[in-house]
Design an enzyme around this catalytic site. Structure first.
Site, PDB file in Angstrom:
ATOM      1  N   SER A  11       0.830  -1.205   0.000  1.00  0.00           N
ATOM      2  CA  SER A  11       0.000   0.000   0.000  1.00  0.00           C
ATOM      3  C   SER A  11       0.874   1.268   0.000  1.00  0.00           C
ATOM      4  O   SER A  11       0.397   2.345  -0.328  1.00  0.00           O
ATOM      5  CB  SER A  11      -0.890   0.010   1.238  1.00  0.00           C
ATOM      6  OG  SER A  11      -0.087  -0.047   2.399  1.00  0.00           O
ATOM      7  N   TYR A  42      -4.257   1.056   3.779  1.00  0.00           N
ATOM      8  CA  TYR A  42      -5.260   0.067   3.391  1.00  0.00           C
ATOM      9  C   TYR A  42      -5.918  -0.558   4.635  1.00  0.00           C
ATOM     10  O   TYR A  42      -7.036  -1.024   4.576  1.00  0.00           O
ATOM     11  CB  TYR A  42      -4.603  -1.081   2.614  1.00  0.00           C
ATOM     12  CG  TYR A  42      -4.332  -0.842   1.147  1.00  0.00           C
ATOM     13  CD1 TYR A  42      -4.302   0.436   0.588  1.00  0.00           C
ATOM     14  CD2 TYR A  42      -4.084  -1.929   0.310  1.00  0.00           C
ATOM     15  CE1 TYR A  42      -4.031   0.619  -0.760  1.00  0.00           C
ATOM     16  CE2 TYR A  42      -3.829  -1.760  -1.040  1.00  0.00           C
ATOM     17  CZ  TYR A  42      -3.799  -0.480  -1.581  1.00  0.00           C
ATOM     18  OH  TYR A  42      -3.533  -0.315  -2.918  1.00  0.00           O
ATOM     19  N   GLY A  43      -5.157  -0.580   5.723  1.00  0.00           N
ATOM     20  CA  GLY A  43      -5.550  -1.373   6.902  1.00  0.00           C
ATOM     21  C   GLY A  43      -6.786  -0.902   7.638  1.00  0.00           C
ATOM     22  O   GLY A  43      -7.276  -1.592   8.525  1.00  0.00           O
ATOM     23  N   CYS A  73       2.667  -6.896   1.813  1.00  0.00           N
ATOM     24  CA  CYS A  73       1.720  -6.200   2.685  1.00  0.00           C
ATOM     25  C   CYS A  73       0.940  -7.267   3.444  1.00  0.00           C
ATOM     26  O   CYS A  73       0.317  -8.144   2.820  1.00  0.00           O
ATOM     27  CB  CYS A  73       0.791  -5.353   1.822  1.00  0.00           C
ATOM     28  SG  CYS A  73      -0.569  -4.595   2.741  1.00  0.00           S
ATOM     29  N   ASN A  74       0.992  -7.184   4.758  1.00  0.00           N
ATOM     30  CA  ASN A  74       0.266  -8.177   5.568  1.00  0.00           C
ATOM     31  C   ASN A  74      -1.238  -8.041   5.400  1.00  0.00           C
ATOM     32  O   ASN A  74      -1.961  -9.029   5.428  1.00  0.00           O
ATOM     33  CB  ASN A  74       0.620  -8.007   7.041  1.00  0.00           C
ATOM     34  CG  ASN A  74       1.965  -8.608   7.381  1.00  0.00           C
ATOM     35  OD1 ASN A  74       2.049  -9.741   7.803  1.00  0.00           O
ATOM     36  ND2 ASN A  74       3.033  -7.856   7.181  1.00  0.00           N
ATOM     37  N   THR A  75      -1.712  -6.806   5.243  1.00  0.00           N
ATOM     38  CA  THR A  75      -3.159  -6.585   5.124  1.00  0.00           C
ATOM     39  C   THR A  75      -3.693  -7.272   3.867  1.00  0.00           C
ATOM     40  O   THR A  75      -4.667  -8.020   3.927  1.00  0.00           O
ATOM     41  CB  THR A  75      -3.446  -5.067   5.083  1.00  0.00           C
ATOM     42  OG1 THR A  75      -2.825  -4.469   6.229  1.00  0.00           O
ATOM     43  CG2 THR A  75      -4.920  -4.787   5.097  1.00  0.00           C
ATOM     44  N   GLU A 152       4.359   6.566   7.477  1.00  0.00           N
ATOM     45  CA  GLU A 152       4.286   7.257   6.175  1.00  0.00           C
ATOM     46  C   GLU A 152       4.546   8.763   6.345  1.00  0.00           C
ATOM     47  O   GLU A 152       4.973   9.431   5.418  1.00  0.00           O
ATOM     48  CB  GLU A 152       2.925   7.012   5.494  1.00  0.00           C
ATOM     49  CG  GLU A 152       2.711   5.578   5.020  1.00  0.00           C
ATOM     50  CD  GLU A 152       3.310   5.263   3.640  1.00  0.00           C
ATOM     51  OE1 GLU A 152       3.498   6.169   2.831  1.00  0.00           O
ATOM     52  OE2 GLU A 152       3.602   4.063   3.398  1.00  0.00           O
ATOM     53  N   CYS A 184       3.064  -6.242   9.908  1.00  0.00           N
ATOM     54  CA  CYS A 184       2.812  -5.144   8.973  1.00  0.00           C
ATOM     55  C   CYS A 184       4.187  -4.725   8.485  1.00  0.00           C
ATOM     56  O   CYS A 184       5.114  -4.539   9.290  1.00  0.00           O
ATOM     57  CB  CYS A 184       2.120  -3.978   9.676  1.00  0.00           C
ATOM     58  SG  CYS A 184       1.985  -2.519   8.631  1.00  0.00           S
ATOM     59  N   THR A 185       4.323  -4.585   7.167  1.00  0.00           N
ATOM     60  CA  THR A 185       5.654  -4.340   6.619  1.00  0.00           C
ATOM     61  C   THR A 185       6.139  -2.908   6.854  1.00  0.00           C
ATOM     62  O   THR A 185       7.284  -2.583   6.556  1.00  0.00           O
ATOM     63  CB  THR A 185       5.690  -4.698   5.119  1.00  0.00           C
ATOM     64  OG1 THR A 185       4.646  -3.982   4.453  1.00  0.00           O
ATOM     65  CG2 THR A 185       5.492  -6.183   4.914  1.00  0.00           C
ATOM     66  N   HIS A 186       5.270  -2.066   7.404  1.00  0.00           N
ATOM     67  CA  HIS A 186       5.720  -0.726   7.803  1.00  0.00           C
ATOM     68  C   HIS A 186       6.413  -0.756   9.172  1.00  0.00           C
ATOM     69  O   HIS A 186       7.224   0.129   9.479  1.00  0.00           O
ATOM     70  CB  HIS A 186       4.535   0.239   7.910  1.00  0.00           C
ATOM     71  CG  HIS A 186       4.040   0.777   6.600  1.00  0.00           C
ATOM     72  ND1 HIS A 186       3.398   0.004   5.670  1.00  0.00           N
ATOM     73  CD2 HIS A 186       4.091   2.031   6.083  1.00  0.00           C
ATOM     74  CE1 HIS A 186       3.071   0.759   4.626  1.00  0.00           C
ATOM     75  NE2 HIS A 186       3.482   1.989   4.853  1.00  0.00           N
TER      76      HIS A 186
HETATM   77  N1  DGL Z   1       2.405  -2.430   4.875  1.00  0.00           N
HETATM   78  C1  DGL Z   1       0.994  -2.714   5.022  1.00  0.00           C
HETATM   79  C2  DGL Z   1       0.821  -3.999   5.814  1.00  0.00           C
HETATM   80  O1  DGL Z   1       1.764  -4.747   5.899  1.00  0.00           O
HETATM   81  C3  DGL Z   1       0.287  -1.534   5.588  1.00  0.00           C
HETATM   82  C4  DGL Z   1      -1.188  -1.582   5.363  1.00  0.00           C
HETATM   83  C5  DGL Z   1      -1.854  -0.239   5.351  1.00  0.00           C
HETATM   84  O2  DGL Z   1      -1.703   0.462   4.371  1.00  0.00           O
HETATM   85  O3  DGL Z   1      -2.565   0.066   6.320  1.00  0.00           O
HETATM   86  O4  DGL Z   1      -0.233  -4.310   6.313  1.00  0.00           O
END
Ligand code: DGL
Length: 267
Positions: A11, A42-43, A73-75, A152, A184-186
């Site tokens: 995302s 996205y989450g 992205c985990n979501t 972000e 979550c990859t962030h």
């Molecule tokens: N990096 C996304 C994840 O791993 C973030 C999702 C988001 O945009 O909220 O879930």
């Protein structure tokens, strides 16, 4: 041998933590990354919307001739891995499955905490998959919806972030977790602050390295590895490109000659 790029999407910028681990593990592979910075996060969205957006990202990368797709992205992985896998004509690697396998294969993990976006935690996917492999593990989870906007926005070492880490993680400390999965990859960008809050006792696990291993295995098994020793080509595409995104990108994606570009998903 196949010298087409690996397509990686998220995302936003968070998936670059996975892309970095993949390029370290597979230095000959070219990478085309797509971050939907225009529509992040996205989450907090509904599963239908997340899957619709994810399909658009998938189509864009397929049209850019990638040989494998990585859902960084985990979501998206938790909500629509199966849909994307059906939709894609190339193999798909998600971030949840390799991370769960990694956790399940470590017998010293007995009490695991999982943090992620609201959508990831509400999906119940981590608990469902983990219990499939390890019935004996105690599972705890916590949604941390404000972490992605903080990352972000570049607030990776901010007082507000420290306060929220305490707010979100305190219940997991009370649950006496021995390991914390950053689902979550962030979140790897918050690792130094999370580490300071948790202390040394709790193991911190993120999706990047287990996913890079899974990418290697799939490419190897499908005879798709690039054995050509020429310089790989790195392209980072974002649906919006601000100064902030460029700064964050240069913090995660270090020392690589790269083409960074703003793109529109309608080709
Ligand atoms: N990096 C996304 C994840 O791993 C973030 C999702 C988001 O945009 O909220 O879930």
């Amino acid at each position: 041998m196949n010298n087409k790029p690996i397509g990686i999407f998220d995302s936003g910028v968070g998936g670059l933590t996975v892309a970095s681990a993949i390029s370290e593990k597979l230095p000959h592979e070219s990478i085309t990354y797509l971050g939907d910075t225009m529509r992040v996060p996205y989450g907090t969205r509904s599963p239908e919307t997340v899957c619709r957006f994810a399909k658009e990202l998938t189509s864009y990368l397929l049209q850019n001739n990638v040989k494998l797709l990585v859902i960084a992205c985990n979501t998206i992985s938790a909500l629509c891995r199966d849909e994307i896998t059906k939709y894609s004509r190339v193999p798909v690697v998600d971030v949840v499955t390799p991370t769960i396998r990694y956790v399940a294969s470590n017998p010293t993990i007995k009490r695991v905490g999982v943090i992620g976006t609201s959508a990831t935690i509400q999906s119940g996917e981590y608990e469902r998959l983990l219990k499939k492999y390890r019935k004996d593990i105690n599972f705890f989870s916590k949604a941390c919806p404000l972490f992605v906007p903080l990352v972000e926005s570049g607030f990776t070492n901010h007082q507000a972030t420290k306060l929220l880490i305490k707010e979100y993680l305190q219940p997991l400390i009370h649950d006496h977790i021995d390991s914390l999965v950053l689902a979550c990859t962030h979140y790897p960008l918050l690792k130094p602050l999370i580490r300071t809050y948790l202390g040394k006792e709790v193991r911190i696990i993120d999706s990047a390295h287990p996913t890079a291993e899974a990418v290697y295995e799939v490419l190897n098994r499908s005879d798709l590895l690039n054995t050509d020793s020429r310089q790989p080509i790195y392209r980072l595409f974002f649906t919006d490109l601000t100064k902030q995104i460029k700064t964050l990108t240069s913090k995660i994606w270090i020392n690589r000659k790269t083409n960074v570009k703003k793109v529109s998903l309608t080709l």
